[in-house]
Design a protein around this motif. Structure first.
Motif: not given
Length: 83
Positions: A9-10, A28, A30, A43, A45, A71, A73-76
């Motif tokens: 996700e990252c 989630c 990873w 995590c 998130n 999936v 995650s742009s924030s990660c």
């Protein structure tokens, strides 16, 4: 049943159902390289505990295929690039 998501996700690295991956209780997903960079190996998130994702045996994937939904995650990504 776990989704067995197809990517980290990252970093969006491809993860086959047999690859080492880590998940939280919300599943989630990873890769090991990203998990090493997470604060307290938690995590990013939800802050939950990460555990190694179980491997779904190949014979069971015919009737219970892994997810094909990616999936990301742009924030990660932003958190890791700012370190």
């Amino acid at each position: 049943m776990l989704e067995i998501r197809p990517n980290c996700e990252c970093c969006d690295r491809d993860l086959t159902p047999a690859d080492e991956a880590y998940i939280c209780t919300f599943e989630c997903t990873w890769c090991p390289d990203c998990v090493e960079r997470f604060k307290n190996r938690s995590c990013p998130n939800c802050g939950g505990d990460l555990q190694r994702r179980p491997v779904r045996p190949a014979a069971t994937r015919i009737n219970n295929p892994p997810s094909t939904v990616r999936v990301v995650s742009s924030s990660c990504r932003q958190q890791l690039t700012s370190l």
